[in-house]
Design an enzyme around this catalytic site. Structure first.
Site, PDB file in Angstrom:
ATOM      1  N   ASP A 141       0.838  -1.206   0.000  1.00 54.72           N
ATOM      2  CA  ASP A 141       0.000   0.000   0.000  1.00 54.72           C
ATOM      3  C   ASP A 141       0.869   1.250   0.000  1.00 54.72           C
ATOM      4  O   ASP A 141       0.540   2.248   0.608  1.00 54.72           O
ATOM      5  CB  ASP A 141      -0.940  -0.035   1.227  1.00 54.72           C
ATOM      6  CG  ASP A 141      -2.048   0.998   1.125  1.00 54.72           C
ATOM      7  OD1 ASP A 141      -2.353   1.441  -0.004  1.00 54.72           O
ATOM      8  OD2 ASP A 141      -2.607   1.363   2.176  1.00 54.72           O
ATOM      9  N   LYS A 144       2.433   3.350  -5.968  1.00 51.67           N
ATOM     10  CA  LYS A 144       1.925   2.278  -6.818  1.00 51.67           C
ATOM     11  C   LYS A 144       2.956   1.724  -7.807  1.00 51.67           C
ATOM     12  O   LYS A 144       2.899   0.549  -8.149  1.00 51.67           O
ATOM     13  CB  LYS A 144       0.642   2.731  -7.517  1.00 51.67           C
ATOM     14  CG  LYS A 144      -0.415   3.307  -6.536  1.00 51.67           C
ATOM     15  CD  LYS A 144      -0.615   2.467  -5.261  1.00 51.67           C
ATOM     16  CE  LYS A 144      -1.178   3.269  -4.089  1.00 51.67           C
ATOM     17  NZ  LYS A 144      -1.073   2.560  -2.793  1.00 51.67           N
ATOM     18  N   ASP A 169      -3.412  -3.070  -2.208  1.00 53.75           N
ATOM     19  CA  ASP A 169      -4.497  -2.085  -2.192  1.00 53.75           C
ATOM     20  C   ASP A 169      -4.397  -1.172  -3.418  1.00 53.75           C
ATOM     21  O   ASP A 169      -3.338  -1.071  -4.049  1.00 53.75           O
ATOM     22  CB  ASP A 169      -4.419  -1.251  -0.903  1.00 53.75           C
ATOM     23  CG  ASP A 169      -5.651  -0.360  -0.724  1.00 53.75           C
ATOM     24  OD1 ASP A 169      -6.732  -0.709  -1.252  1.00 53.75           O
ATOM     25  OD2 ASP A 169      -5.535   0.697  -0.056  1.00 53.75           O
ATOM     26  N   ASN A 170      -5.505  -0.523  -3.725  1.00 52.71           N
ATOM     27  CA  ASN A 170      -5.553   0.508  -4.779  1.00 52.71           C
ATOM     28  C   ASN A 170      -5.159  -0.009  -6.143  1.00 52.71           C
ATOM     29  O   ASN A 170      -4.536   0.715  -6.924  1.00 52.71           O
ATOM     30  CB  ASN A 170      -4.645   1.704  -4.406  1.00 52.71           C
ATOM     31  CG  ASN A 170      -4.940   2.270  -3.043  1.00 52.71           C
ATOM     32  OD1 ASN A 170      -4.161   2.078  -2.105  1.00 52.71           O
ATOM     33  ND2 ASN A 170      -6.068   2.928  -2.903  1.00 52.71           N
ATOM     34  N   GLU A 199     -11.240   4.333  -0.594  1.00 52.73           N
ATOM     35  CA  GLU A 199     -11.538   4.744   0.777  1.00 52.73           C
ATOM     36  C   GLU A 199     -12.377   6.021   0.843  1.00 52.73           C
ATOM     37  O   GLU A 199     -12.048   7.010   0.211  1.00 52.73           O
ATOM     38  CB  GLU A 199     -10.227   4.937   1.578  1.00 52.73           C
ATOM     39  CG  GLU A 199      -9.116   5.752   0.905  1.00 52.73           C
ATOM     40  CD  GLU A 199      -8.100   4.895   0.133  1.00 52.73           C
ATOM     41  OE1 GLU A 199      -8.467   3.813  -0.353  1.00 52.73           O
ATOM     42  OE2 GLU A 199      -6.950   5.343   0.023  1.00 52.73           O
TER      43      GLU A 199
HETATM   44  N1  SAM Z   1      -1.357   1.568   4.640  1.00 53.17           N
HETATM   45  C1  SAM Z   1      -1.811   2.874   5.113  1.00 53.17           C
HETATM   46  C2  SAM Z   1      -3.231   2.722   5.630  1.00 53.17           C
HETATM   47  O1  SAM Z   1      -4.045   2.100   4.937  1.00 53.17           O
HETATM   48  O2  SAM Z   1      -3.536   3.240   6.709  1.00 53.17           O
HETATM   49  C3  SAM Z   1      -1.782   3.913   4.038  1.00 53.17           C
HETATM   50  C4  SAM Z   1      -0.446   4.046   3.343  1.00 53.17           C
HETATM   51  S1  SAM Z   1      -0.362   5.424   2.215  1.00 53.17           S
HETATM   52  C5  SAM Z   1      -1.499   4.980   0.956  1.00 53.17           C
HETATM   53  C6  SAM Z   1       1.209   5.167   1.414  1.00 53.17           C
HETATM   54  C7  SAM Z   1       2.408   5.497   2.290  1.00 53.17           C
HETATM   55  O3  SAM Z   1       3.554   4.872   1.742  1.00 53.17           O
HETATM   56  C8  SAM Z   1       2.738   6.972   2.398  1.00 53.17           C
HETATM   57  O4  SAM Z   1       2.746   7.347   3.753  1.00 53.17           O
HETATM   58  C9  SAM Z   1       4.142   7.105   1.781  1.00 53.17           C
HETATM   59  O5  SAM Z   1       4.945   8.060   2.432  1.00 53.17           O
HETATM   60  C10 SAM Z   1       4.679   5.699   1.942  1.00 53.17           C
HETATM   61  N2  SAM Z   1       5.647   5.255   0.924  1.00 53.17           N
HETATM   62  C11 SAM Z   1       5.531   5.407  -0.409  1.00 53.17           C
HETATM   63  N3  SAM Z   1       6.518   4.791  -1.051  1.00 53.17           N
HETATM   64  C12 SAM Z   1       7.296   4.212  -0.100  1.00 53.17           C
HETATM   65  C13 SAM Z   1       8.464   3.416  -0.142  1.00 53.17           C
HETATM   66  N4  SAM Z   1       9.032   3.087  -1.308  1.00 53.17           N
HETATM   67  N5  SAM Z   1       8.992   3.003   1.030  1.00 53.17           N
HETATM   68  C14 SAM Z   1       8.414   3.336   2.202  1.00 53.17           C
HETATM   69  N6  SAM Z   1       7.295   4.070   2.304  1.00 53.17           N
HETATM   70  C15 SAM Z   1       6.739   4.516   1.170  1.00 53.17           C
HETATM   71 MG    MG Z   2      -4.275   2.310  -0.049  1.00 54.87          MG
END
Ligand code: SAM
Ligand code: MG
Length: 215
Positions: A141, A144, A169-170, A199
């Site tokens: 998640d 993408k 997800d997504n 969501e």
């Molecule tokens: N899983 C969470 C929830 O449902 O409550 C939502 C996660 S949010 C959609 C995506 C998160 O992934 C963001 O906070 C972003 O900073 C983090 N993120 C994106 N790419 C990443 C990566 N390569 N490594 C670590 N974190 C990452």
């Molecule tokens: Mg998501």
């Protein structure tokens, strides 16, 4: 100075949720995000699909890619059997700081290892650093375009074994076409789409569950 959205989500938890009660934390975040400010948590509707997959797999080791405020971390951790844990990766230090407090408020800190850093940097060190053999469940998640490269990296690092379940997800919104094409066409995965909604909205989105069948 103006607060950030994650800070306002944490405030809502502190106002509305009971310390040590994960369900009240989930309810407080869903209420805030449905009625006040949209946020990128998996949310209540897809969250119930996530819950059923966690319960069905009954994992000992879970990897979550993308923590944000810790909403899905709390959802997963509250369903884990004794002795099981979730390692969750977040590369934004401000989000990680909020998530730590949300997880603490839920009383689930003993079941959660929150790791600050990028997935691509951390995955190769999982065995050495956390002593995991392989993951029973991986919840994807994060951004993408990382789903596919990180899945291949997990495979190369031996962290996906026969029976490992990937839950992404997504996959429709924002969408992960290269990842879907990979898990749906690989003979090594048995893949299934769970239709739902993005969501806190009525737009179509869903989760893809892919079971690794072995090499
Ligand atoms: N899983 C969470 C929830 O449902 O409550 C939502 C996660 S949010 C959609 C995506 C998160 O992934 C963001 O906070 C972003 O900073 C983090 N993120 C994106 N790419 C990443 C990566 N390569 N490594 C670590 N974190 C990452
Ligand atoms: Mg998501």
């Amino acid at each position: 100075t103006r607060t950030s959205r994650p800070q306002r989500i944490l405030k809502a938890v502190q106002r509305k949720a009971t310390v040590g009660d994960p369900q009240s934390v989930i309810t407080a975040i869903d209420h805030f995000c449905r009625h006040r400010e949209w946020a990128m948590n998996v949310g209540d509707e897809k969250g119930s699909i996530l819950d059923s997959v966690v319960s069905e797999v009954s994992p000992v080791t879970v990897l979550e890619l993308g923590t944000y405020c810790g909403y899905s971390t709390v959802r997963i951790a509250r369903l884990l059997p004794p002795g099981a844990c979730v390692i969750t990766l977040e590369f934004n230090p401000d989000y990680a700081a909020i998530a730590r407090q949300v997880i603490q408020w839920s009383g689930l800190e003993d079941k959660v290892q929150l790791v600050e850093g990028a997935s691509g940097d951390w995955i190769p060190w999982m065995k050495e650093h956390f002593g995991v053999q392989a993951f029973d469940l991986v919840f994807l998640d994060h951004w993408k375009e990382r789903y596919l490269p990180d899945t291949k990296l997990l495979e190369e690092c031996g962290l996906i074994q026969k029976g490992t379940v990937l839950l992404a997800d997504n996959v429709i919104c924002p969408g992960t076409p290269d990842y879907l094409e990979y898990v749906r066409n690989s003979p090594r995965y048995n893949s299934h789409y769970y239709r739902s909604h993005l969501e806190y909205t009525k737009a179509e989105d869903g989760l893809e569950k892919s079971v690794f069948l072995g090499y």
